[in-house]
Every structure is written in structure tokens, then in C-alpha cells.
Design a protein around this motif. Structure first.
Motif, mmCIF file in Angstrom:
data_model
loop_
_atom_site.group_PDB
_atom_site.id
_atom_site.type_symbol
_atom_site.label_atom_id
_atom_site.label_comp_id
_atom_site.label_asym_id
_atom_site.label_seq_id
_atom_site.Cartn_x
_atom_site.Cartn_y
_atom_site.Cartn_z
ATOM 1 N N LYS A 132 -22.630 -28.316 38.395
ATOM 2 C CA LYS A 132 -23.487 -27.417 39.173
ATOM 3 C C LYS A 132 -24.933 -27.775 38.878
ATOM 4 O O LYS A 132 -25.302 -27.963 37.708
ATOM 5 C CB LYS A 132 -23.207 -25.970 38.743
ATOM 6 N N GLN A 133 -25.735 -27.891 39.915
ATOM 7 C CA GLN A 133 -27.148 -28.191 39.717
ATOM 8 C C GLN A 133 -27.997 -27.127 40.412
ATOM 9 O O GLN A 133 -28.199 -27.157 41.623
ATOM 10 C CB GLN A 133 -27.515 -29.590 40.247
ATOM 11 N N PRO A 134 -28.529 -26.192 39.647
ATOM 12 C CA PRO A 134 -29.431 -25.185 40.234
ATOM 13 C C PRO A 134 -30.738 -25.853 40.645
ATOM 14 O O PRO A 134 -30.954 -27.031 40.375
ATOM 15 C CB PRO A 134 -29.654 -24.192 39.087
ATOM 16 N N SER A 135 -31.597 -25.077 41.249
ATOM 17 C CA SER A 135 -32.872 -25.630 41.731
ATOM 18 C C SER A 135 -33.734 -26.149 40.584
ATOM 19 O O SER A 135 -34.615 -26.979 40.786
ATOM 20 C CB SER A 135 -33.639 -24.582 42.537
ATOM 21 N N SER A 136 -33.472 -25.712 39.370
ATOM 22 C CA SER A 136 -34.234 -26.192 38.212
ATOM 23 C C SER A 136 -33.952 -27.668 37.914
ATOM 24 O O SER A 136 -34.746 -28.340 37.246
ATOM 25 C CB SER A 136 -33.901 -25.348 36.974
ATOM 26 N N GLY A 137 -32.820 -28.180 38.386
ATOM 27 C CA GLY A 137 -32.530 -29.601 38.238
ATOM 28 C C GLY A 137 -31.490 -29.957 37.195
ATOM 29 O O GLY A 137 -30.907 -31.039 37.258
ATOM 30 N N GLU A 138 -31.251 -29.103 36.228
ATOM 31 C CA GLU A 138 -30.301 -29.457 35.174
ATOM 32 C C GLU A 138 -28.872 -29.475 35.715
ATOM 33 O O GLU A 138 -28.483 -28.610 36.478
ATOM 34 C CB GLU A 138 -30.402 -28.456 34.029
ATOM 35 N N MET A 139 -28.103 -30.468 35.313
ATOM 36 C CA MET A 139 -26.703 -30.584 35.718
ATOM 37 C C MET A 139 -25.849 -29.845 34.692
ATOM 38 O O MET A 139 -25.897 -30.165 33.506
ATOM 39 C CB MET A 139 -26.279 -32.052 35.750
ATOM 40 N N ILE A 140 -25.067 -28.897 35.166
ATOM 41 C CA ILE A 140 -24.245 -28.090 34.278
ATOM 42 C C ILE A 140 -22.788 -28.458 34.479
ATOM 43 O O ILE A 140 -22.259 -28.356 35.596
ATOM 44 C CB ILE A 140 -24.464 -26.585 34.562
ATOM 45 N N PHE A 141 -22.125 -28.896 33.405
ATOM 46 C CA PHE A 141 -20.712 -29.255 33.484
ATOM 47 C C PHE A 141 -19.878 -28.002 33.738
ATOM 48 O O PHE A 141 -20.058 -26.972 33.083
ATOM 49 C CB PHE A 141 -20.280 -29.922 32.182
ATOM 50 N N LEU A 142 -18.950 -28.085 34.695
ATOM 51 C CA LEU A 142 -18.110 -26.948 35.040
ATOM 52 C C LEU A 142 -16.657 -27.133 34.612
ATOM 53 O O LEU A 142 -16.077 -26.260 33.965
ATOM 54 C CB LEU A 142 -18.141 -26.687 36.543
ATOM 55 N N ILE A 143 -16.063 -28.280 34.997
ATOM 56 C CA ILE A 143 -14.630 -28.417 34.816
ATOM 57 C C ILE A 143 -14.234 -29.883 34.862
ATOM 58 O O ILE A 143 -14.907 -30.696 35.512
ATOM 59 C CB ILE A 143 -13.889 -27.592 35.904
ATOM 60 N N TYR A 144 -13.148 -30.205 34.150
ATOM 61 C CA TYR A 144 -12.658 -31.578 34.050
ATOM 62 C C TYR A 144 -11.152 -31.620 34.320
ATOM 63 O O TYR A 144 -10.407 -30.727 33.916
ATOM 64 C CB TYR A 144 -12.934 -32.116 32.645
ATOM 65 N N GLN A 145 -10.740 -32.688 35.020
ATOM 66 C CA GLN A 145 -9.318 -32.915 35.279
ATOM 67 C C GLN A 145 -9.013 -34.380 35.013
ATOM 68 O O GLN A 145 -9.665 -35.267 35.580
ATOM 69 C CB GLN A 145 -8.990 -32.596 36.747
ATOM 70 N N GLY A 146 -8.037 -34.646 34.168
ATOM 71 C CA GLY A 146 -7.635 -36.015 33.916
ATOM 72 C C GLY A 146 -6.578 -36.451 34.915
ATOM 73 O O GLY A 146 -5.794 -35.627 35.399
ATOM 74 N N SER A 147 -6.549 -37.743 35.203
ATOM 75 C CA SER A 147 -5.614 -38.237 36.217
ATOM 76 C C SER A 147 -4.162 -38.061 35.799
ATOM 77 O O SER A 147 -3.272 -38.019 36.649
ATOM 78 C CB SER A 147 -5.893 -39.713 36.518
ATOM 79 N N TYR A 148 -3.917 -37.956 34.508
ATOM 80 C CA TYR A 148 -2.536 -37.792 34.041
ATOM 81 C C TYR A 148 -2.176 -36.343 33.758
ATOM 82 O O TYR A 148 -1.052 -36.049 33.351
ATOM 83 C CB TYR A 148 -2.311 -38.645 32.791
ATOM 84 N N ASP A 149 -3.130 -35.461 33.960
ATOM 85 C CA ASP A 149 -2.854 -34.042 33.723
ATOM 86 C C ASP A 149 -1.981 -33.501 34.844
ATOM 87 O O ASP A 149 -2.325 -33.639 36.019
ATOM 88 C CB ASP A 149 -4.156 -33.236 33.657
ATOM 89 N N GLU A 150 -0.879 -32.869 34.473
ATOM 90 C CA GLU A 150 0.037 -32.369 35.501
ATOM 91 C C GLU A 150 -0.383 -31.008 36.026
ATOM 92 O O GLU A 150 -0.058 -30.655 37.154
ATOM 93 C CB GLU A 150 1.454 -32.315 34.941
ATOM 94 N N GLN A 151 -1.064 -30.255 35.191
ATOM 95 C CA GLN A 151 -1.505 -28.926 35.632
ATOM 96 C C GLN A 151 -2.947 -28.966 36.075
ATOM 97 O O GLN A 151 -3.770 -29.703 35.526
ATOM 98 C CB GLN A 151 -1.344 -27.939 34.478
ATOM 99 N N ASN A 152 -3.257 -28.127 37.059
ATOM 100 C CA ASN A 152 -4.641 -28.016 37.520
ATOM 101 C C ASN A 152 -5.492 -27.367 36.435
ATOM 102 O O ASN A 152 -5.074 -26.409 35.782
ATOM 103 C CB ASN A 152 -4.707 -27.190 38.802
ATOM 104 N N ALA A 153 -6.709 -27.877 36.280
ATOM 105 C CA ALA A 153 -7.611 -27.339 35.270
ATOM 106 C C ALA A 153 -8.222 -26.018 35.738
ATOM 107 O O ALA A 153 -8.457 -25.811 36.939
ATOM 108 C CB ALA A 153 -8.729 -28.345 35.001
ATOM 109 N N THR A 154 -8.435 -25.132 34.784
ATOM 110 C CA THR A 154 -9.119 -23.864 35.075
ATOM 111 C C THR A 154 -10.116 -23.586 33.958
ATOM 112 O O THR A 154 -9.865 -23.896 32.791
ATOM 113 C CB THR A 154 -8.139 -22.682 35.184
ATOM 114 N N GLU A 155 -11.263 -23.022 34.354
ATOM 115 C CA GLU A 155 -12.290 -22.617 33.398
ATOM 116 C C GLU A 155 -12.933 -21.347 33.938
ATOM 117 O O GLU A 155 -13.800 -21.388 34.791
ATOM 118 C CB GLU A 155 -13.372 -23.694 33.251
ATOM 119 N N GLY A 156 -12.446 -20.218 33.470
ATOM 120 C CA GLY A 156 -13.000 -18.949 33.942
ATOM 121 C C GLY A 156 -12.789 -18.781 35.436
ATOM 122 O O GLY A 156 -11.664 -18.806 35.925
ATOM 123 N N ARG A 157 -13.879 -18.641 36.185
ATOM 124 C CA ARG A 157 -13.780 -18.455 37.633
ATOM 125 C C ARG A 157 -13.625 -19.777 38.388
ATOM 126 O O ARG A 157 -13.494 -19.770 39.619
ATOM 127 C CB ARG A 157 -15.033 -17.726 38.137
#
Lengths: 117, 112
Positions: free
Chosen positions: A38-63
Motif C-alpha cells: 500500500k502506498q499512501p500519498s506520503s509515498g512510503e510503501m507499506i507491506f501488506l501480505i505475502y503468498q508463496g508459490s508453494y503455499d496451498e492456503q491463501n494468505a490472510t493478514e487481518g482485513r
């Protein structure tokens, strides 16, 4: 070569509703990671979520959840219960998970999300 | 834990000059990557350093260079600045045992 496609330049969502941001990717790598930032208007890139190609389950992080469909090469971000503070640019990115390419991410063009009160 | 810091936050330079940007990664992170973000080209990978060594490089001219110090802090240098170098320069760090990259606030460079 890796390629990320985000087909929605802009999206609108009503506060408290869910929204899906689309991302498709192309790669010949077997082991890769998919990321959303996520990049707000301030410019900083905020990491939200990661999924590996071998992960069988969908990743979740809060909302945030990542709808990963490997056969379709898609990695859509779902934001539940949108808040006004979610208004920002969202980037989908991928990275080959090898020693040499561990630090090199390929980004899509981004989707601007606007949450309406 | 302190996040990634970048200095300076804003910079105005004239064509032909050179500039050095600094990035301090999260404590313990040995990988530092640099990206250029412009409205026209989006986010593009410049280079990545891991334990002082350049591990990967993007498709940028030789005017763009970088280095990493033994404390993992990194600098990037752009020589003979051109108008097209005006951009937001982002650095990101990652740890050895995680795949996430954590970004700094960026340095906004304007070349006039």
C-alpha cells in the motif's frame, strides 16, 4: 522475465464494504513470492501480505486476504470492511525466491483505491 | 524496532550535478534494494546489495551506482543528473529468514 498486470487503474468502494483488487502475473520461475503493498500519498510503501508459490492456503493478514489461483496466475487482494484510511495506491509485486534474485521485485502499475464515506 | 530510514527526504539538484542518497535498513537486515518510481515508468529495480556485495542489478545506465557498508547501510549515487532522473527513490531491506521487503519513506529527487 517476470511481469505483473494490474488492470484496474482506479477503484471506488463504499466504507465498510469489501473490495477486490486484481493482479495477474507471468513468470517461468517455479519458486516465487507474490506481495501486495500500500502506498499512501506520503509515498512510503507499506507491506501488506505475502503468498508463496508453494503455499496451498491463501494468505490472510487481518482485513487483507490474498486470493491465489496458481493455474490462472492470479493473486487478487481482498480488503474486507473498507476504512477511509484504506484510500491509497496498491501495488502487486513478485519476486523469484532464489539467492540471486531475492532482493529484486517486479511491480505492477498499481491501482488507486478510493474509499467513500 | 526502527524501520528503514532514508536521507535526505527531499532534494533539488541541477542538471549535470551528482547526488548521493542514503538508506539505513532495519537492524539485522543484510539485504538492501533500491527502486526508482516515476509516473511514466512506475517502480523499477535499480540494484540490490547483500552483505556489502552487489547481488543484482537492473537496467539502468552506469551513472547509477551504489554501495553497501559493513553495517548494512547503503548509498546510491547518480552522476551527471538528467531531468529524467527526477523521481522518488525507495530503498527496501529484508532479513535472511523472511521474504518481505520493508520500504523506507523514500527520497524525492527533483532535477531542474
Amino acid at each position: 522475465a517476470q511481469k505483473i498486470t494490474q488492470t484496474q487503474p482506479g477503484m471506488f468502494v463504499q466504507e465498510k464494504e469489501a473490495v477486490t483488487l486484481d493482479c495477474t502475473y507471468d513468470t517461468s520461475d517455479q519458486s516465487y513470492g507474490l506481495f501486495w503493498y500500500k502506498q499512501p500519498s506520503s509515498g512510503e510503501m507499506i507491506f501488506l501480505i505475502y503468498q508463496g508459490s508453494y503455499d496451498e492456503q491463501n494468505a490472510t493478514e487481518g482485513r487483507y486476504s490474498l486470493n491465489f489461483q496458481k493455474a490462472r496466475k492470479s493473486a487478487n487482494l481482498v480488503i474486507s470492511a473498507s476504512q477511509l484510511g484504506d484510500s491509497a495506491m496498491y501495488f502487486c509485486a513478485m519476486r523469484e525466491l532464489t539467492y540471486t534474485n531475492a532482493g529484486k521485485s517486479t511491480f505492477g502499475d498499481g491501482t488507486t483505491l478510493t474509499v467513500k464515506p | 524496532k526502527a524501520g528503514v530510514t532514508q536521507t535526505p527526504r527531499y532534494l533539488i539538484k541541477t542538471r549535470g550535478q551528482q547526488v548521493t542518497l542514503s538508506c539505513s535498513p532495519i537492524s539485522g537486515h543484510r539485504s538492501v534494494s533500491w527502486y526508482q518510481q516515476t509516473p511514466g515508468q512506475g517502480l523499477q529495480f535499480l540494484f540490490e546489495y547483500f552483505s556489502v556485495t552487489q547481488r543484482n542489478k537492473g537496467n539502468f545506465p552506469g551513472r547509477f551506482s551504489g554501495r553497501q557498508f559493513s553495517n548494512s547501510r547503503s548509498e546510491m549515487n547518480v552522476s551527471t543528473l538528467e531531468l529524467g532522473d527526477s523521481a522518488l527513490y525507495l530503498c527496501a531491506s529484508s532479513g535472511d529468514r523472511s521474504y518481505e521487503q520493508y520500504f523506507g519513506p523514500g527520497t524525492r529527487l527533483t532535477v531542474t
